[in-house]
Structures are given as structure tokens and as C-alpha cells.
Design a protein around this motif. Structure first.
Motif, short mmCIF file in Angstrom:
data_model
loop_
_atom_site.label_atom_id
_atom_site.label_comp_id
_atom_site.label_asym_id
_atom_site.label_seq_id
_atom_site.Cartn_x
_atom_site.Cartn_y
_atom_site.Cartn_z
N ALA A 173 -21.40 24.37 -2.30
CA ALA A 173 -21.43 25.26 -3.30
C ALA A 173 -20.18 26.40 -3.25
CB ALA A 173 -22.81 25.98 -3.58
N TYR A 174 -19.94 26.94 -2.11
CA TYR A 174 -18.94 28.04 -2.05
C TYR A 174 -17.52 27.37 -2.63
CZ TYR A 174 -22.14 30.10 1.08
OH TYR A 174 -23.45 30.70 1.76
N THR A 175 -17.25 26.00 -2.52
CA THR A 175 -16.11 25.57 -3.15
C THR A 175 -15.92 25.51 -4.80
OG1 THR A 175 -16.73 23.20 -3.17
CG2 THR A 175 -15.78 23.98 -1.05
N LEU A 176 -17.24 25.74 -5.21
CA LEU A 176 -17.16 25.55 -6.62
C LEU A 176 -16.22 26.58 -7.37
CD1 LEU A 176 -21.15 25.34 -7.24
CD2 LEU A 176 -19.41 23.53 -7.99
N SER A 177 -15.85 27.80 -6.84
CA SER A 177 -15.10 28.48 -7.45
C SER A 177 -13.53 28.60 -7.37
CB SER A 177 -15.28 30.18 -7.01
OG SER A 177 -15.42 29.94 -5.67
N THR A 178 -13.43 27.23 -6.56
CA THR A 178 -11.89 27.10 -6.29
C THR A 178 -11.12 26.45 -7.56
OG1 THR A 178 -12.19 24.97 -5.54
CG2 THR A 178 -12.00 26.79 -3.83
N SER A 179 -10.10 26.90 -7.84
CA SER A 179 -9.04 26.48 -8.92
C SER A 179 -9.01 24.90 -8.79
CB SER A 179 -7.96 27.21 -9.18
OG SER A 179 -7.01 26.69 -7.70
N CYS A 180 -8.47 24.37 -9.73
CA CYS A 180 -8.49 22.75 -9.68
C CYS A 180 -7.07 22.51 -8.74
CB CYS A 180 -7.91 22.13 -11.29
SG CYS A 180 -9.37 21.92 -12.15
N ASN A 228 -14.41 17.99 -13.83
CA ASN A 228 -15.54 18.87 -13.96
C ASN A 228 -15.78 19.72 -12.70
OD1 ASN A 228 -17.86 20.36 -14.59
ND2 ASN A 228 -19.32 18.52 -14.54
N PRO A 229 -14.95 21.00 -12.72
CA PRO A 229 -15.24 21.50 -11.44
C PRO A 229 -16.56 22.18 -11.06
CG PRO A 229 -13.44 22.28 -13.05
CD PRO A 229 -14.24 21.47 -13.73
N ASP A 230 -17.44 22.06 -11.84
CA ASP A 230 -18.93 22.32 -11.64
C ASP A 230 -19.66 21.33 -10.94
OD1 ASP A 230 -18.58 25.01 -12.51
OD2 ASP A 230 -19.14 24.59 -14.50
N ASP A 231 -19.31 19.98 -10.92
CA ASP A 231 -19.98 18.80 -10.36
C ASP A 231 -20.10 18.93 -8.87
OD1 ASP A 231 -20.70 16.32 -9.47
OD2 ASP A 231 -19.13 15.29 -11.02
N LEU A 232 -21.31 19.76 -8.62
CA LEU A 232 -21.53 19.77 -7.25
C LEU A 232 -21.69 18.59 -6.22
CD1 LEU A 232 -22.42 22.13 -5.04
CD2 LEU A 232 -24.48 22.03 -5.87
N PRO A 233 -22.20 17.49 -6.59
CA PRO A 233 -22.15 16.36 -5.73
C PRO A 233 -20.60 15.84 -5.60
CG PRO A 233 -23.79 16.05 -7.60
CD PRO A 233 -23.24 17.22 -7.85
#
Ligand code: NAP
Ligand code: ZN
Length: 363
Positions: A173-180, A228-233
């Protein structure tokens, strides 16, 4: 031999899962971070809540930039020795994690700036906890630290068993905020590490199943995470692949693929993973006679072949801003030839071949 001296917690809530292990490591922590990512990822909040609960005090060193330099390491070590910290917690991408390792060894062995790479002087280290916020370097599971000497402009790594983090707490989850951009570059770094596990002369077949799985995870999930940067899986798949990449290079180290990228980073600021990615097809071609069967097996494990892989890679459209000229090539080829990683190549590589790879980037 397979060796990894790191306890790993992976998945949602990894930081709190590591609670009792952190409690056993020290009484005051130096938190080593970049300028923003520890906060924007949410990792710092989780760590501070845990430290409060454990009655462990802390001091924050948040001055680590990309491609950490030796002066920053000395500043961090000075803060550590003046504050009575006995534990180092790195939170961030590979840069803060590598800095945390170097601060630990410099401080524990009272090294000067000219001794940071002198691993023969490493007799002890403060315990290191690594909490990654990118999914690329796998530094949370390696004994390496890659640093830049601003005096010579050279980027190079060192490795020592004492620098293995005692604990790696990997919460995707900590990587969700990284840019593309960071997501793509770091995934390509992890892909390089996995391929280099096959290229490396001291390759360890015990880890091949993880290499195969890691490559498959990146090929299948990087496009999803970019879309989809919010795709946690998808993010979790990339974090897993990155961890496998770290476990891979911890066994055999990197090779030409990395050595050739370092001058592109030092001279033109090309991000580390991108520097590996733009030469990936050329390096695969150079090594194919020696390792083509191993790469073919890895790709076949998820139904891909070499042309399919190269098409997948080219669709990413990797591009870097660089002004490569003959002067850069004359300067960089000897640097690449002298790098420690060159001993790991699966076959002999000449200065002319390195120059040709650089020239291929001028077109
Ligand atoms: P990085 O240099 O640590 O960070 C790149 C950028 O991403 C920084 O601007 C950082 O911001 C930002 N960032 C990190 N996490 C973020 C998040 N969750 N949300 C938003 N922004 C975030 O990148 P990296 O690719 O992970 O690390 C590269 C370094 O690791 C290179 O020096 C490379 O040589 C080294 N490396 C080490 C090993 C090893 O085994 N030790 C292996 C491969 C590479 P902040 O500045 O705010 O942190
Ligand atoms: Zn790398």
C-alpha cells in the motif's frame, strides 16, 4: 549457496506485524527518509505510531535525495552518533534504504568519508530495518548500498553481510502514491535484477522459480498498475517481484546491465531503473549465446518468448533525455570496465562492445 539474513513481513499491516521484532532491536531509532515520500506513502505515520506504542524514541534524518551521496551519509552518521540511536530504520525508495545501511556501518565502525567503501573495516553495524515505498530496488533484502561520490561524480555500490536489513517490512500500500514514472522505472529495475539472476556467472538455480515468478508478475501487472495506479493487487504483485529481485541479486550481484547504466545516471540524471531499461534489449542480445536457454525457460514459464518480451518492453516507450557523445563514451567505457560487477558477466565483454551499446542510444 542461498543466503538471506533478513526476516521479511509482506502484505497489509507489515509494519505492525514486525512489532515484537522491532522491540528487540533497539531503544532509540534513527529514521532515515527522503524529503517527502515517507510522509506521502503513509509509512512514517505507521512507524511513529508503533514506536510510540513500544516506547522507542526516535530522531528523523530526512535529507536523503535520489542517488544518495557520501556527504549525506556522513551527515546522517554524525546525527546518529550525536543522538544515542542504536537502531536505523530506512523508509523510502532504494535511496533512503541504501543510505540507512551506509549510516549504520559508518557510525558503528566510526569511518571517515574516504572509508565508506572499505568493507574490510566493517566489523559491526547497528541493526537496520527497511521499509520500502517503491517496488524496484529490493534493497530491503540485499546487503548492498549504492552511493555517489560527488567529488569524482562516480556512482558505485558496496556490499557486506552486515548490511542486510535485520527486518524488511513490505506493505505494498505504501507504493500507491508513486507516480506512473516512478512506478515504471522501479519495476524495470526489478526486472533487471531478475534477469541478472540468470545472467550472473555465480547464478543460484535454487532461486530460479522466484526469478520466473517475478518476471511474470512484472510483465502481467505493470501495465495494470500504470493504467490504474490505485490497483492494489497489481501494486502488491510489483512489490513481490521487487522483493524477489532483491533476493536474487543478494545471491549473485548485478552485472553489465547495471554497470552500464550508472554513468547514464551520474552524467545525465537518468533514473536508475530507466537507465537499465533503455539498454535491456542490447544486453540481452550481448549475453544471449551464454544464457539464451535460461531466459527462454523463464519467459516460457508464463507463455512468452523473446520476441514477445521485446515487444512488451518496447510498448512501454522507455525514453531518456541524454546527450551522449564520443567524449562521454571515452570517459564512461573505462569506468564500466573497472566496475566490480563486470566480474559477474556470463561471458567476456570488450570495451568496443560497451561503446557500441552507448552508440546505439545516440540514434
Ligand atoms: P528513490 O531514489 O529512492 O526515489 C525516487 C523518487 O521517488 C524520489 O523522488 C522519492 O521521493 C519518490 N518516492 C519514493 N517512494 C514514493 C512514494 N511511495 N510515493 C511518492 N513518491 C515516492 O528510487 P528507487 O528507484 O527506489 O531507488 C533508486 C536507488 O536505489 C538508486 O540509487 C539505485 O542505484 C539504488 N539501488 C539499490 C539496490 C540495492 O540492492 N541496495 C538495488 C538497486 C538499486 P523522496 O525523495 O521524497 O523520497
Ligand atoms: Zn538496480
Amino acid at each position: 549457496m542461498f543466503y538471506l539474513n533478513t526476516k521479511i513481513f509482506f502484505g497489509a499491516g507489515a509494519v505492525s506485524q514486525g512489532k515484537e521484532h522491532i522491540a528487540a532491536l533497539g531503544s532509540k531509532a534513527l529514521l532515515v527518509t527522503g524529503r517527502r515520500s515517507a510522509i506521502s506513502s503513509g509509512a512514517l505515520d505507521d512507524v511513529l505510531a508503533l514506536l510510540k506504542e513500544l516506547h522507542i524514541s526516535w530522531q528523523v534524518f530526512d535529507q536523503v535525495g535520489e542517488n544518495p551521496d557520501l556527504d549525506t551519509i556522513m551527515q546522517g552518521a554524525t546525527m546518529m552518533s550525536g543522538s544515542g540511536c542504536d537502531l536505523v530504520i530506512g523508509i523510502g525508495g532504494g535511496s533512503p534504504l541504501d543510505a540507512a545501511k551506509a549510516i549504520s556501518t559508518v557510525c558503528a565502525n566510526q569511518l571517515g568519508i574516504d572509508e565508506i567503501y572499505h568493507t574490510e573495516k566493517f566489523h559491526k553495524a547497528y541493526p537496520i530495518v527497511a521499509i520500502p515505498t517503491t517496488s524496484g530496488t529490493g534493497s530491503e533484502a540485499t546487503q548492498y548500498s549504492v552511493l555517489t561520490d560527488l567529488r569524482s561524480g562516480k556512482k558505485a555500490g558496496w556490499g557486506h553481510p552486515l548490511a542486510f536489513p535485520r527486518l524488511a517490512l513490505v506493505d505494498p500500500a505504501y507504493t500507491l502514491s508513486t507516480s506512473c514514472e516512478v512506478t515504471q522505472n522501479t519495476a524495470i529495475d526489478a526486472l533487471s535484477h531478475l534477469l541478472e539472476g540468470l545472467y550472473c556467472r555465480q547464478r543460484e538455480p535454487l532461486i530460479f522459480p522466484l526469478i520466473h515468478k517475478g518476471i511474470a508478475l512484472i510483465v502481467q501487472h505493470l501495465p495494470r498498475a500504470l493504467q490504474n495506479p490505485d490497483d492494489l493487487p497489481a501494486r502488491a504483485a510489483l512489490s513481490q517481484a521487487s522483493l524477489y529481485g532483491g533476493m536474487t541479486i543478494a545471491q549473485g550481484s548485478t552485472s553489465l546491465q547495471h554497470s552500464i547504466g550508472y554513468p547514464l545516471t551520474s552524467a545525465f540524471g537518468v533514473p536508475h531503473g530507466l537507465a537499465n531499461g533503455i539498454v535491456m534489449p542490447q544486453i540481452m542480445e550481448l549475453f544471449w549465446d551464454a544464457v539464451g536457454d535460461l531466459v527462454t525457460d523463464a519467459l516460457a514459464s508464463f507463455g512468452m518468448d523473446r520476441p514477445g518480451f521485446l515487444t512488451w518492453l518496447s510498448r512501454l516507450g522507455l525514453k531518456a533525455e541524454m546527450q551522449i557523445d564520443e567524449a562521454f563514451i571515452r570517459r564512461s567505457v573505462p569506468e564500466v570496465m573497472a566496475s566490480r560487477n563486470m566480474a559477474n558477466n556470463p561471458l567476456e565483454i570488450s570495451p568496443q562492445q560497451i561503446a557500441s551499446v552507448y552508440r546505439s542510444l545516440m540514434r
